[in-house]
Write a protein that holds these residues in place. Structure first.
Motif, short mmCIF file in Angstrom:
data_model
loop_
_atom_site.label_atom_id
_atom_site.label_comp_id
_atom_site.label_asym_id
_atom_site.label_seq_id
_atom_site.Cartn_x
_atom_site.Cartn_y
_atom_site.Cartn_z
N VAL A 33 6.52 -3.38 -2.57
CA VAL A 33 5.47 -2.36 -2.47
C VAL A 33 4.09 -3.01 -2.37
CG1 VAL A 33 4.41 -0.37 -3.61
CG2 VAL A 33 6.89 -0.69 -3.69
N LEU A 34 3.79 -3.97 -3.24
CA LEU A 34 2.48 -4.60 -3.25
C LEU A 34 2.13 -5.24 -1.91
CD1 LEU A 34 -0.09 -5.34 -4.75
CD2 LEU A 34 1.11 -7.32 -5.70
N PRO A 35 3.02 -6.01 -1.28
CA PRO A 35 2.66 -6.56 0.03
C PRO A 35 2.34 -5.48 1.07
CG PRO A 35 4.56 -7.73 -0.84
CD PRO A 35 4.30 -6.56 -1.75
N ALA A 36 3.06 -4.36 1.01
CA ALA A 36 2.77 -3.26 1.94
C ALA A 36 1.40 -2.65 1.63
CB ALA A 36 3.86 -2.19 1.85
N GLU A 37 1.07 -2.50 0.34
CA GLU A 37 -0.25 -1.99 -0.04
C GLU A 37 -1.35 -2.93 0.45
OE1 GLU A 37 -0.39 -1.52 -4.29
OE2 GLU A 37 0.78 0.33 -4.26
N GLN A 38 -1.14 -4.23 0.29
CA GLN A 38 -2.15 -5.19 0.71
C GLN A 38 -2.31 -5.21 2.23
OE1 GLN A 38 -0.37 -8.51 -1.33
NE2 GLN A 38 -1.83 -8.37 -3.03
N LYS A 39 -1.21 -5.16 2.95
CA LYS A 39 -1.27 -5.17 4.40
C LYS A 39 -1.99 -3.92 4.94
CE LYS A 39 1.54 -5.93 8.47
NZ LYS A 39 2.85 -6.23 8.99
N ALA A 40 -1.79 -2.79 4.29
CA ALA A 40 -2.39 -1.54 4.73
C ALA A 40 -3.79 -1.32 4.13
CB ALA A 40 -1.49 -0.36 4.34
N HIS A 41 -4.29 -2.30 3.34
CA HIS A 41 -5.59 -2.18 2.67
C HIS A 41 -5.66 -0.90 1.84
CE1 HIS A 41 -7.04 -5.64 4.87
NE2 HIS A 41 -6.50 -5.11 5.95
N ALA A 43 -6.00 -0.42 -1.29
CA ALA A 43 -7.04 -0.40 -2.33
C ALA A 43 -8.37 0.13 -1.78
CB ALA A 43 -7.22 -1.78 -2.93
N HIS A 44 -8.57 -0.02 -0.48
CA HIS A 44 -9.80 0.48 0.13
C HIS A 44 -9.86 2.02 0.06
CE1 HIS A 44 -13.20 0.70 2.86
NE2 HIS A 44 -12.53 1.59 3.57
N PHE A 45 -8.71 2.66 0.13
CA PHE A 45 -8.65 4.12 0.17
C PHE A 45 -8.35 4.76 -1.18
CE2 PHE A 45 -7.46 2.60 4.38
CZ PHE A 45 -8.46 3.19 5.12
N ASP A 46 -7.70 4.05 -2.05
CA ASP A 46 -7.32 4.64 -3.33
C ASP A 46 -7.57 3.63 -4.44
OD1 ASP A 46 -6.46 6.71 -4.97
OD2 ASP A 46 -4.36 6.22 -4.75
N THR A 47 -6.58 3.29 -5.21
CA THR A 47 -6.75 2.41 -6.37
C THR A 47 -6.35 0.98 -6.02
OG1 THR A 47 -4.51 2.89 -7.10
CG2 THR A 47 -6.27 4.27 -7.99
N ARG A 48 -6.86 0.07 -6.82
CA ARG A 48 -6.51 -1.34 -6.65
C ARG A 48 -5.05 -1.55 -7.05
NH1 ARG A 48 -5.77 -3.27 -11.30
NH2 ARG A 48 -6.62 -2.28 -13.12
N PRO A 49 -4.46 -2.67 -6.67
CA PRO A 49 -3.06 -2.93 -7.05
C PRO A 49 -2.90 -2.99 -8.57
CG PRO A 49 -3.77 -4.46 -5.36
CD PRO A 49 -4.99 -3.71 -5.80
N MET A 50 -1.76 -2.58 -9.03
CA MET A 50 -1.45 -2.57 -10.46
C MET A 50 -1.14 -3.99 -10.90
SD MET A 50 1.51 -0.33 -12.31
CE MET A 50 0.70 1.22 -12.05
N THR A 51 -1.60 -4.36 -12.10
CA THR A 51 -1.28 -5.68 -12.65
C THR A 51 0.04 -5.59 -13.42
OG1 THR A 51 -2.40 -5.31 -14.75
CG2 THR A 51 -3.74 -6.19 -12.94
N GLU A 52 0.62 -6.74 -13.68
CA GLU A 52 1.87 -6.76 -14.43
C GLU A 52 1.66 -6.21 -15.84
OE1 GLU A 52 5.57 -9.70 -15.61
OE2 GLU A 52 3.82 -10.55 -14.61
N GLN A 53 0.50 -6.52 -16.47
CA GLN A 53 0.23 -6.02 -17.82
C GLN A 53 0.14 -4.49 -17.82
OE1 GLN A 53 -1.51 -8.48 -16.36
NE2 GLN A 53 -0.73 -10.20 -17.54
N GLU A 54 -0.48 -3.93 -16.79
CA GLU A 54 -0.57 -2.47 -16.71
C GLU A 54 0.82 -1.86 -16.49
OE1 GLU A 54 -4.98 -1.90 -14.77
OE2 GLU A 54 -3.35 -2.53 -13.49
N PHE A 55 1.59 -2.49 -15.64
CA PHE A 55 2.92 -1.98 -15.32
C PHE A 55 3.83 -2.02 -16.55
CE2 PHE A 55 7.19 -2.07 -13.60
CZ PHE A 55 7.12 -1.12 -12.59
#
Length: 132
Positions: A33-41, A43-55
């Protein structure tokens, strides 16, 4: 005593199973999921990627509302603790963010510090700046 110990062992097994499932879900998120979020940018439209600590953190509850409606009293009741950090009164008294987190000792961590500590799931709050 044996029934209590058996309940404790069952609880510990359940906790280990939950942690294994969460680690598996994190690996899936971070590898697919994260690589797809990064490729589609994303975070520019919604929230930044989730960290492992948050998850991996436990669920959180947000209490919000007008002053003097019982938010702090509710936290005191839920935790069974009274703390000098809980300022209860008829006037507005808690105008800042406060997170109550389980630990071995009571301590106060300011919001800007809590947002940078990797063991706490509040890194996303760093975007509000040092005054937070």
């Amino acid at each position: 005593i044996a029934a209590k110990r058996a309940g404790g062992e069952a609880g510990a097994r359940e906790e280990r199973a939950t942690q294994r499932a969460m680690r598996s879900l994190w690996r899936l998120y971070s590898s697919c999921v994260l690589p797809a979020e990064q490729k589609a940018h994303y975070a520019h439209f919604d929230t930044r990627p989730m960290t492992e600590q948050e998850f991996m953190s436990r669920p959180q509850v947000l209490l919000i509302g007008q002053y003097s409606t019982g938010k702090t009293s509710m936290v005191k009741w839920l935790t069974g603790r009274d703390s000098p950090h809980f300022d209860v009164g008829p006037q507005p008294s808690t105008d800042k963010f406060m997170a109550v987190v389980h630990g071995n000792e009571e301590r106060l961590i300011r919001g800007c510090a809590a947002a940078t500590l990797p063991e706490l799931p509040f890194q996303g709050l760093g975007e509000f700046g040092a005054e937070f």
